[in-house]
Design a protein around this motif. Structure first.
Motif, PDB file in Angstrom:
ATOM      1  N   HIS A  42      -9.486 -27.073  28.322  1.00 11.07           N
ATOM      2  CA  HIS A  42      -9.664 -28.529  28.421  1.00 11.07           C
ATOM      3  C   HIS A  42     -10.805 -28.854  29.379  1.00 11.07           C
ATOM      4  O   HIS A  42     -11.010 -28.141  30.358  1.00 11.07           O
ATOM      5  CB  HIS A  42      -8.405 -29.205  28.988  1.00 11.07           C
ATOM      6  CG  HIS A  42      -7.247 -29.239  28.047  1.00 11.07           C
ATOM      7  ND1 HIS A  42      -6.451 -28.141  27.821  1.00 11.07           N
ATOM      8  CD2 HIS A  42      -6.749 -30.252  27.279  1.00 11.07           C
ATOM      9  CE1 HIS A  42      -5.496 -28.472  26.950  1.00 11.07           C
ATOM     10  NE2 HIS A  42      -5.658 -29.737  26.605  1.00 11.07           N
ATOM     11  N   GLU A  77      -9.306 -34.693  29.810  1.00 15.21           N
ATOM     12  CA  GLU A  77      -8.442 -35.041  28.664  1.00 15.21           C
ATOM     13  C   GLU A  77      -8.871 -34.319  27.386  1.00 15.21           C
ATOM     14  O   GLU A  77      -8.106 -34.217  26.436  1.00 15.21           O
ATOM     15  CB  GLU A  77      -8.509 -36.562  28.403  1.00 15.21           C
ATOM     16  CG  GLU A  77      -7.925 -37.414  29.506  1.00 15.21           C
ATOM     17  CD  GLU A  77      -6.409 -37.299  29.563  1.00 15.21           C
ATOM     18  OE1 GLU A  77      -5.742 -37.727  28.607  1.00 15.21           O
ATOM     19  OE2 GLU A  77      -5.900 -36.754  30.570  1.00 15.21           O
ATOM     20  N   LEU A  78     -10.108 -33.875  27.372  1.00 19.54           N
ATOM     21  CA  LEU A  78     -10.674 -33.333  26.127  1.00 19.54           C
ATOM     22  C   LEU A  78     -10.226 -31.885  25.910  1.00 19.54           C
ATOM     23  O   LEU A  78     -10.453 -31.024  26.759  1.00 19.54           O
ATOM     24  CB  LEU A  78     -12.207 -33.404  26.213  1.00 19.54           C
ATOM     25  CG  LEU A  78     -12.993 -33.249  24.920  1.00 19.54           C
ATOM     26  CD1 LEU A  78     -12.651 -34.343  23.930  1.00 19.54           C
ATOM     27  CD2 LEU A  78     -14.483 -33.253  25.226  1.00 19.54           C
ATOM     28  N   HIS A  79      -9.620 -31.633  24.769  1.00 19.96           N
ATOM     29  CA  HIS A  79      -9.140 -30.285  24.419  1.00 19.96           C
ATOM     30  C   HIS A  79     -10.272 -29.589  23.651  1.00 19.96           C
ATOM     31  O   HIS A  79     -10.341 -29.668  22.437  1.00 19.96           O
ATOM     32  CB  HIS A  79      -7.875 -30.420  23.565  1.00 19.96           C
ATOM     33  CG  HIS A  79      -7.070 -29.168  23.492  1.00 19.96           C
ATOM     34  ND1 HIS A  79      -5.793 -29.122  22.984  1.00 19.96           N
ATOM     35  CD2 HIS A  79      -7.343 -27.890  23.857  1.00 19.96           C
ATOM     36  CE1 HIS A  79      -5.330 -27.895  23.034  1.00 19.96           C
ATOM     37  NE2 HIS A  79      -6.252 -27.117  23.560  1.00 19.96           N
ATOM     38  N   VAL A  80     -11.176 -28.916  24.389  1.00 17.02           N
ATOM     39  CA  VAL A  80     -12.407 -28.420  23.751  1.00 17.02           C
ATOM     40  C   VAL A  80     -12.215 -27.146  22.942  1.00 17.02           C
ATOM     41  O   VAL A  80     -12.960 -26.898  21.995  1.00 17.02           O
ATOM     42  CB  VAL A  80     -13.564 -28.186  24.757  1.00 17.02           C
ATOM     43  CG1 VAL A  80     -14.256 -29.476  25.083  1.00 17.02           C
ATOM     44  CG2 VAL A  80     -13.088 -27.504  26.016  1.00 17.02           C
ATOM     45  N   GLN A 116      -9.065 -25.202  20.962  1.00 17.59           N
ATOM     46  CA  GLN A 116      -7.665 -25.354  20.580  1.00 17.59           C
ATOM     47  C   GLN A 116      -7.189 -24.127  19.802  1.00 17.59           C
ATOM     48  O   GLN A 116      -7.573 -23.939  18.650  1.00 17.59           O
ATOM     49  CB  GLN A 116      -7.490 -26.602  19.716  1.00 17.59           C
ATOM     50  CG  GLN A 116      -7.949 -27.883  20.394  1.00 17.59           C
ATOM     51  CD  GLN A 116      -7.565 -29.124  19.595  1.00 17.59           C
ATOM     52  OE1 GLN A 116      -6.500 -29.174  18.988  1.00 17.59           O
ATOM     53  NE2 GLN A 116      -8.440 -30.108  19.589  1.00 17.59           N
ATOM     54  N   GLY A 156     -20.324 -31.211  20.022  1.00 24.94           N
ATOM     55  CA  GLY A 156     -19.034 -31.479  20.656  1.00 24.94           C
ATOM     56  C   GLY A 156     -17.860 -30.777  20.007  1.00 24.94           C
ATOM     57  O   GLY A 156     -16.704 -31.063  20.318  1.00 24.94           O
ATOM     58  N   SER A 157     -18.150 -29.819  19.116  1.00 25.11           N
ATOM     59  CA  SER A 157     -17.044 -29.147  18.419  1.00 25.11           C
ATOM     60  C   SER A 157     -16.487 -27.963  19.212  1.00 25.11           C
ATOM     61  O   SER A 157     -15.484 -27.380  18.836  1.00 25.11           O
ATOM     62  CB  SER A 157     -17.488 -28.682  17.031  1.00 25.11           C
ATOM     63  OG  SER A 157     -18.617 -27.830  17.126  1.00 25.11           O
ATOM     64  N   GLY A 158     -17.155 -27.598  20.323  1.00 21.46           N
ATOM     65  CA  GLY A 158     -16.657 -26.505  21.163  1.00 21.46           C
ATOM     66  C   GLY A 158     -17.419 -25.202  21.009  1.00 21.46           C
ATOM     67  O   GLY A 158     -17.047 -24.184  21.584  1.00 21.46           O
ATOM     68  N   THR A 198     -18.960 -23.853  24.342  1.00 15.52           N
ATOM     69  CA  THR A 198     -17.866 -23.490  25.252  1.00 15.52           C
ATOM     70  C   THR A 198     -17.255 -22.161  24.820  1.00 15.52           C
ATOM     71  O   THR A 198     -16.958 -21.297  25.654  1.00 15.52           O
ATOM     72  CB  THR A 198     -16.790 -24.597  25.274  1.00 15.52           C
ATOM     73  OG1 THR A 198     -17.433 -25.846  25.549  1.00 15.52           O
ATOM     74  CG2 THR A 198     -15.748 -24.334  26.337  1.00 15.52           C
ATOM     75  N   ASP A 210     -13.961 -30.323  16.276  1.00 14.52           N
ATOM     76  CA  ASP A 210     -12.901 -30.814  17.184  1.00 14.52           C
ATOM     77  C   ASP A 210     -12.164 -29.689  17.908  1.00 14.52           C
ATOM     78  O   ASP A 210     -10.937 -29.711  18.044  1.00 14.52           O
ATOM     79  CB  ASP A 210     -11.885 -31.671  16.410  1.00 14.52           C
ATOM     80  CG  ASP A 210     -12.570 -32.781  15.630  1.00 14.52           C
ATOM     81  OD1 ASP A 210     -13.492 -33.398  16.191  1.00 14.52           O
ATOM     82  OD2 ASP A 210     -12.207 -33.002  14.464  1.00 14.52           O
ATOM     83  N   GLY A 211     -12.907 -28.692  18.359  1.00 17.09           N
ATOM     84  CA  GLY A 211     -12.308 -27.632  19.171  1.00 17.09           C
ATOM     85  C   GLY A 211     -11.523 -26.589  18.399  1.00 17.09           C
ATOM     86  O   GLY A 211     -10.883 -25.724  18.984  1.00 17.09           O
TER      87      GLY A 211
END
Length: 247
Positions: free
Chosen positions: A15, A18-21, A23, A42-44, A47, A216-217
């Motif tokens: 995370h 709040e953002l669950h990068v 999952q 921003g999809s992860g 990271t 979305d992670g």
């Protein structure tokens, strides 16, 4: 599943506030495999890439490199980072050192090589990435494409088991992108294990064994380039490809 796993991510979560990068990420990369990670901003993706050599810590799950869990800190972590080469969007070269010194430094400090041996190896690698004639210059005297090729040579100098590329061409002028991708394609042909986060779809098609599509992670698809580009199964991937392949 990969026959001879080199990098394994098991139920990895991360995370930022709040953002669950990331999952529940599960991903296995086999020795000699080239896995290209694509997806919207921003999809992860970055990271994920940075978690593999602990530039980002994870909250839960496990990352295993060559059968060993990722160490937390100290000398074992430095050794791990030497085993996993990383090439960033920005070249991260030392401005006050020559190209030759940039490529030699880690070999002497981390691998314990003699300076003469390190310099000999550095010159061979600079030749391999096509910038042998730039060895005595400083990074600021080189083009972006040349600096990125020096950064690749520097990572290779550590004789890594795998290479991570985090959008290695996104800061480059269009005419310089190909010279960097060409070096990466050559590495792929030579059997280097690679995870590449990129927007370069041509590279994904021609050099990847697998395309991992993130949104979305989460990993939404993990397939061969041919399957992914000709017949994506998820709506997210179809939508992404329809936008990107129009250009």
């Amino acid at each position: 599943m990969a026959v001879d796993p080199l990098i394994e991510l098991r139920d990895v979560n991360k995370h930022f506030g709040e953002l669950h990068v990331l999952q529940d990420i599960n991903l296995t990369v086999g020795r000699g495999e080239v896995v290209v990670v694509i997806g919207p901003s921003g999809s992860g993706k970055s990271t994920l890439c940075r978690a593999i050599n602990r530039l980002e810590t994870i909250e839960s799950g496990e990352i295993v490199l060559d059968g060993q869990p990722l160490p937390d800190e100290g000398k074992p972590l430095a050794r791990l980072r030497a085993d996993v080469g990383m090439v960033f969007q920005s070249f991260n070269l030392f401005a006050h050192k020559t190209v030759l010194q940039n490529v030699s430094l880690g070999q002497v400090k981390v691998r314990g090589r003699r300076k003469e041996d390190a310099e000999k190896r550095s010159r061979e690698l600079l030749d391999r990435v096509g910038v042998a004639d730039q060895a005595d210059k400083y990074p600021a005297q080189l083009s972006g494409g040349q600096q990125q090729r020096v950064a690749i040579a520097r990572a290779l100098a550590m004789e890594p088991k795998a290479m991570l590329f985090d959008e290695p061409t996104s800061a480059l002028d269009p005419e310089m992108i190909n010279e960097v991708l060409e070096v990466m394609k050559q590495l792929a042909r030579e059997g280097m294990t690679m995870i590449v986060v990129t927007h370069e779809m041509g590279f994904a098609r021609s050099a990847a064994n697998r395309v991992v599509f993130m949104a979305d992670g989460r990993i939404v698809e993990d397939r061969t380039p041919d399957e992914f580009f000709t017949n994506p199964t998820s709506d997210r991937a179809k939508d992404f490809l329809s936008k990107i392949l129009k250009h």
